[in-house]
Design a protein around this motif. Structure first.
Motif, short mmCIF file in Angstrom:
data_model
loop_
_atom_site.label_atom_id
_atom_site.label_comp_id
_atom_site.label_asym_id
_atom_site.label_seq_id
_atom_site.Cartn_x
_atom_site.Cartn_y
_atom_site.Cartn_z
N PHE A 159 -7.23 -7.94 5.26
CA PHE A 159 -5.88 -7.46 4.99
C PHE A 159 -5.86 -6.13 4.23
CE2 PHE A 159 -3.95 -11.98 5.22
CZ PHE A 159 -3.96 -11.90 6.59
N THR A 160 -6.83 -5.89 3.38
CA THR A 160 -6.86 -4.59 2.69
C THR A 160 -7.58 -3.53 3.51
OG1 THR A 160 -8.83 -5.23 1.45
CG2 THR A 160 -6.69 -5.54 0.38
N GLY A 161 -8.37 -3.95 4.48
CA GLY A 161 -9.12 -2.99 5.29
C GLY A 161 -8.41 -2.54 6.54
N ASN A 162 -7.31 -3.18 6.92
CA ASN A 162 -6.63 -2.78 8.16
C ASN A 162 -5.81 -1.51 7.94
OD1 ASN A 162 -4.27 -3.60 6.87
ND2 ASN A 162 -4.01 -5.44 8.07
N SER A 163 -5.15 -1.06 9.00
CA SER A 163 -4.43 0.22 8.93
C SER A 163 -3.25 0.17 7.96
CB SER A 163 -3.94 0.62 10.32
OG SER A 163 -3.02 -0.33 10.82
N LYS A 164 -2.60 -0.96 7.85
CA LYS A 164 -1.48 -1.06 6.91
C LYS A 164 -1.98 -1.00 5.47
CE LYS A 164 1.59 -3.58 9.96
NZ LYS A 164 2.34 -4.79 10.19
N GLY A 165 -3.13 -1.63 5.21
CA GLY A 165 -3.71 -1.53 3.88
C GLY A 165 -4.13 -0.12 3.55
N LYS A 166 -4.70 0.57 4.53
CA LYS A 166 -5.10 1.96 4.31
C LYS A 166 -3.89 2.84 4.02
CE LYS A 166 -7.70 5.70 6.39
NZ LYS A 166 -8.45 6.17 7.55
N ALA A 167 -2.81 2.62 4.79
CA ALA A 167 -1.61 3.41 4.57
C ALA A 167 -1.00 3.13 3.19
CB ALA A 167 -0.58 3.12 5.66
N TRP A 168 -1.06 1.87 2.74
CA TRP A 168 -0.48 1.53 1.45
C TRP A 168 -1.26 2.17 0.30
CZ3 TRP A 168 3.61 0.20 -1.05
CH2 TRP A 168 3.50 -0.27 -2.36
N PHE A 169 -2.57 2.08 0.34
CA PHE A 169 -3.37 2.60 -0.76
C PHE A 169 -3.54 4.12 -0.72
CE2 PHE A 169 -4.79 -1.87 -0.75
CZ PHE A 169 -4.48 -2.17 -2.07
N ASN A 170 -3.28 4.75 0.43
CA ASN A 170 -3.36 6.20 0.53
C ASN A 170 -1.98 6.87 0.48
OD1 ASN A 170 -6.14 6.34 0.71
ND2 ASN A 170 -6.13 6.08 2.92
N ARG A 171 -0.95 6.14 0.15
CA ARG A 171 0.40 6.70 0.14
C ARG A 171 0.53 7.72 -0.99
NH1 ARG A 171 0.22 2.46 -2.97
NH2 ARG A 171 1.56 2.25 -4.78
N PRO A 172 1.43 8.68 -0.81
CA PRO A 172 1.63 9.66 -1.90
C PRO A 172 2.37 9.01 -3.06
CG PRO A 172 3.13 10.10 -0.08
CD PRO A 172 2.21 9.00 0.38
N ARG A 173 1.96 9.37 -4.25
CA ARG A 173 2.60 8.87 -5.48
C ARG A 173 3.22 10.05 -6.20
NH1 ARG A 173 -1.74 6.58 -4.21
NH2 ARG A 173 -1.97 4.35 -4.06
N TYR A 174 4.48 9.91 -6.55
CA TYR A 174 5.19 11.03 -7.19
C TYR A 174 5.38 10.78 -8.64
CZ TYR A 174 6.10 12.05 -2.34
OH TYR A 174 5.95 12.30 -1.00
#
Length: 191
Positions: free
Chosen positions: A176-191
């Motif tokens: 679940f953390t290695g799939n594309s959704k996990g990658k998108a969540w952990f690589n999201r921009p933080r403001y």
């Protein structure tokens, strides 16, 4: 322009009148307004972009949230494990003094205390990872993947009988953390 030839493929269809063309604009003719903007085909709606395609991810995907919940389940299981190992170590120390339980005198209580400390360390690591899911970056994702794989491996070998739950949870956390959704969540921009 003449459509006089009936065999001309670019000419007007047979039996129809030629459309009247307006006079060309130029010298001596008044200027006319063009067509209103938006004339023709309607504008298409905006395209929805999937995770990872540049669209910012603002809510945690379900699979990543499930991995977080599974980390909290491991924390709960580790609390039970720490309590059982500590209780067994204390009970074994008390049993060594009793003549009725001499058969347990050969078991090392130090190993039970070591298992208790190891289970406590695993509990702290899982709790740390679970609490950082909302703010962590790609490093947390990689650490969670490593945690899931190690949990699955430890669920196989030393703790085979009771570790089957850890095996399943470790595999699911890693997936679940290695799939594309996990990658998108952990690589999201933080403001």
């Amino acid at each position: 322009m003449s459509y006089g030839d009936p065999n001309n493929p670019y000419g007007a269809p047979q039996g129809q009148q030629q459309p009247q063309q307006p006079p060309q604009q130029g010298y001596g003719y008044p200027q006319q307004q063009g067509q209103a903007p938006g004339y023709g085909y309607p504008q298409a709606p905006p395209v929805q972009q999937p995770y990872g395609a540049g669209a910012p991810v603002t809510t945690m995907p379900g699979s990543v949230s499930a991995a977080r919940v599974m980390l909290w389940v491991i924390v709960g299981l580790q609390v039970i494990g720490v309590a059982l190992f500590a209780f067994a170590a204390v009970a074994l120390d008390k049993a060594k003094d009793d003549a009725a339980f001499e058969q347990f005198a050969d078991y090392p209580t130090g190993a039970l205390w070591a298992f208790s400390v190891f289970a406590l360390a695993w509990l702290v690591w899982a709790a740390f990872l679970a609490t950082k899911f909302t703010t962590g970056g790609n490093g947390l994702r990689v650490t969670t993947l490593v945690f899931g794989v190690i949990t699955a491996v430890l669920g196989l070998y030393p703790f085979t009988l009771v570790g089957i739950i850890h095996l399943v949870l470790g595999i699911l956390i890693a997936v679940f953390t290695g799939n594309s959704k996990g990658k998108a969540w952990f690589n999201r921009p933080r403001y």
